[in-house]
Design an enzyme around this catalytic site. Structure first.
Site, PDB file in Angstrom:
ATOM      1  N   HIS A 122       0.860  -1.178   0.000  1.00 62.19           N
ATOM      2  CA  HIS A 122       0.000   0.000   0.000  1.00 62.19           C
ATOM      3  C   HIS A 122       0.898   1.230   0.000  1.00 62.19           C
ATOM      4  O   HIS A 122       2.012   1.202   0.511  1.00 62.19           O
ATOM      5  CB  HIS A 122      -0.864  -0.035   1.272  1.00 62.19           C
ATOM      6  CG  HIS A 122      -1.926   1.004   1.345  1.00 62.19           C
ATOM      7  ND1 HIS A 122      -1.659   2.313   1.653  1.00 62.19           N
ATOM      8  CD2 HIS A 122      -3.275   0.926   1.193  1.00 62.19           C
ATOM      9  CE1 HIS A 122      -2.790   3.003   1.687  1.00 62.19           C
ATOM     10  NE2 HIS A 122      -3.784   2.187   1.407  1.00 62.19           N
ATOM     11  N   ASP A 199       3.213  -3.942   7.986  1.00 66.38           N
ATOM     12  CA  ASP A 199       1.934  -3.266   7.820  1.00 66.38           C
ATOM     13  C   ASP A 199       0.853  -4.308   8.099  1.00 66.38           C
ATOM     14  O   ASP A 199       0.602  -5.187   7.276  1.00 66.38           O
ATOM     15  CB  ASP A 199       1.832  -2.714   6.399  1.00 66.38           C
ATOM     16  CG  ASP A 199       0.438  -2.203   6.038  1.00 66.38           C
ATOM     17  OD1 ASP A 199      -0.469  -2.265   6.890  1.00 66.38           O
ATOM     18  OD2 ASP A 199       0.255  -1.765   4.892  1.00 66.38           O
ATOM     19  N   GLN A 202      -4.418  -5.094   7.210  1.00 64.93           N
ATOM     20  CA  GLN A 202      -5.367  -6.088   6.703  1.00 64.93           C
ATOM     21  C   GLN A 202      -5.249  -7.429   7.426  1.00 64.93           C
ATOM     22  O   GLN A 202      -5.958  -8.376   7.076  1.00 64.93           O
ATOM     23  CB  GLN A 202      -5.144  -6.304   5.199  1.00 64.93           C
ATOM     24  CG  GLN A 202      -5.333  -5.061   4.352  1.00 64.93           C
ATOM     25  CD  GLN A 202      -6.756  -4.545   4.352  1.00 64.93           C
ATOM     26  OE1 GLN A 202      -7.700  -5.275   4.681  1.00 64.93           O
ATOM     27  NE2 GLN A 202      -6.936  -3.284   4.009  1.00 64.93           N
ATOM     28  N   LYS A 225     -10.457  -0.394  10.626  1.00 63.87           N
ATOM     29  CA  LYS A 225     -10.650  -1.630   9.858  1.00 63.87           C
ATOM     30  C   LYS A 225     -11.025  -2.803  10.765  1.00 63.87           C
ATOM     31  O   LYS A 225     -11.286  -3.901  10.276  1.00 63.87           O
ATOM     32  CB  LYS A 225      -9.388  -1.958   9.060  1.00 63.87           C
ATOM     33  CG  LYS A 225      -9.031  -0.919   7.996  1.00 63.87           C
ATOM     34  CD  LYS A 225      -7.780  -1.314   7.242  1.00 63.87           C
ATOM     35  CE  LYS A 225      -7.259  -0.185   6.362  1.00 63.87           C
ATOM     36  NZ  LYS A 225      -8.141   0.149   5.239  1.00 63.87           N
ATOM     37  N   CYS A 365      -4.726   2.328  -3.725  1.00 63.73           N
ATOM     38  CA  CYS A 365      -3.493   2.900  -3.146  1.00 63.73           C
ATOM     39  C   CYS A 365      -2.322   1.934  -3.308  1.00 63.73           C
ATOM     40  O   CYS A 365      -1.517   1.747  -2.391  1.00 63.73           O
ATOM     41  CB  CYS A 365      -3.688   3.261  -1.678  1.00 63.73           C
ATOM     42  SG  CYS A 365      -4.933   4.528  -1.397  1.00 63.73           S
TER      43      CYS A 365
END
Length: 408
Positions: A122, A199, A202, A225, A365
């Site tokens: 991302h 990261d 997700q 999220k 993104c």
């Protein structure tokens, strides 16, 4: 523990109609919906406990501070951090990753050093390292991907060297859905004396995550999220790094003593939390953690895997539909990115919206990944604990209607 059929009753937003059709919300990778328990926690803070934290000695300030720090402890336990002092509250994943780049990266990357990322990233986990490399005269290196977008240990090993200082990778890709073998990657990264930044935007909402077991040095994720309000997030960092790092924002909340020509900082994590934080939001994040923990992240991951497997199976029956990423649901988290031949993703999303189905369309993104895939943009359906197979059936019918609408 609630069963997944009962869970939907906690999300009142799902009860509405969109374009005179029942809402089918499949844009969870962008942001999740919020259960009434989280909304009530946010409302309760503003209606009963609204005060600044860590400053006042009055009752409201004490209650707000206790609830704020209790949320930090919940998050630490949720990701199996060794201490709540390793949990920094941020505005989200983007802010957290920028903090690492601007603090740890600024102090530890020099001219000629190398920073390793992948084509999956991302923009939030690409641009901070890109800009750091430009400032420092360092080299940005990319891990090559397999055909299905997955990352192998051999590919990571091939780009590591004694010049590597930072490796920054998505735990789960927001486009391909692939899950990186972070634990094994961490071992490779540490063997060359580098640090691993993950990261987790997700990953944390959808699967069990133990930062201690993974042995990552830094791990970033967003509250919005994972059922919490927007403007909330977390940076986990190993104590040994956080204690050496300098803050990148200055002002109230993070200072110890201020003299005319110098200042000292509070201990971690507070030295990285300048200004008034998103108090109500982070308290509500603690409630979101409670909600997810009650259900069990193992159960959520298994349920989403079942939904994803069903979606993949049904989508493969549609002629002219291309799926990006592994076709085995066990190798990905709960999202499917796709294109319909001859139809722009924005048109796909528009027709689906007419059927009440919300999906994302665009480059997500992740423009370098789009280039790697050989496309300008894609559509993406992403699932969460309140979605159902019946909703996937509506989504599939919407895809078939889209083809009919465009005469394909």
């Amino acid at each position: 523990m609630k069963n997944f059929a009962q869970i939907r009753s906690d999300f009142t937003i799902l009860n509405q109609e969109v374009n005179e059709k029942p809402l089918v919300y499949l844009d969870n990778a962008a942001t999740s919906q919020k259960p009434k328990q989280v909304i009530e926690a946010l409302s309760r803070y503003y209606t009963e406990d609204n005060a600044n934290v860590h400053r006042g000695v009055h009752t409201l300030a004490g209650r707000a501070t206790d609830a704020f720090e209790a949320a930090r402890s919940k998050v630490a336990k949720f990701i199996s951090a060794k201490s709540s002092s390793e949990v920094i509250f941020t505005r989200g994943t983007t802010t957290a990753l920028n903090l690492v780049a601007d603090s740890y990266g600024e102090a530890n990357v020099a001219e000629g050093d190398e920073i390793v990322i992948s084509y999956l990233e991302h923009h939030s986990n690409l641009i901070p390292w890109q800009q750091l490399a430009k400032r420092k005269g360092a080299t940005l290196r990319y891990v090559e991907l397999e055909a299905d977008g997955s990352i192998t240990l051999e590919a990571v090993q091939s780009v590591l060297s004694e010049k590597t200082k930072i490796v920054a990778l998505a735990h789960v890709s927001n486009v391909m859905g692939v899950i990186a073998p972070l634990k094994e990657i961490a071992e490779l990264v540490h063997s060359v004396g580098a640090v691993l930044v993950a990261d987790g935007a997700q990953a944390v909402p959808h699967m069990p995550v133990s930062v201690t077991d993974l042995d990552v040095d830094f791990y970033a994720f967003s509250g919005h999220k994972m059922l919490a309000p927007t403007g909330t997030g977390v940076l986990y960092g190993k104590r040994e790094w956080l204690e050496r790092m300098e803050p990148t924002e200055f002002g109230g909340e993070m200072i110890d003593f201020v003299e005319l020509f110098d200042s000292t900082w509070k201990e971690i994590p507070w030295k990285f939390e300048a200004g008034t934080p998103t108090i109500g939001g982070e308290i509500a994040l603690g409630t979101a953690v409670d909600y997810l923990s009650e259900i069990g992240m193992e159960n959520i991951h298994a349920y989403e895997e079942e939904l994803t497997a069903y979606a993949l199976s049904e989508m493969q029956k549609i002629e002219g539909l291309t799926i990006y990423g592994p076709l085995d649901a066990r190798k990905r988290c709960g999202l499917v990115t796709f294109n319909l031949d001859g139809i722009h993703p924005h048109d796909v999303a528009t027709v689906l919206d007419e059927e009440g189905v919300a999906v994302r369309a665009g480059h997500h993104c992740a423009q370098p990944l789009m280039k790697w895939l050989g496309v300008q943009s894609t559509a993406r359906a992403s699932f969460y604990l309140y979605n159902t197979k019946e909703e996937i059936d509506v989504f599939i019918r919407g895809l078939q209607l889209t083809k009919e609408y465009f005469g394909l």
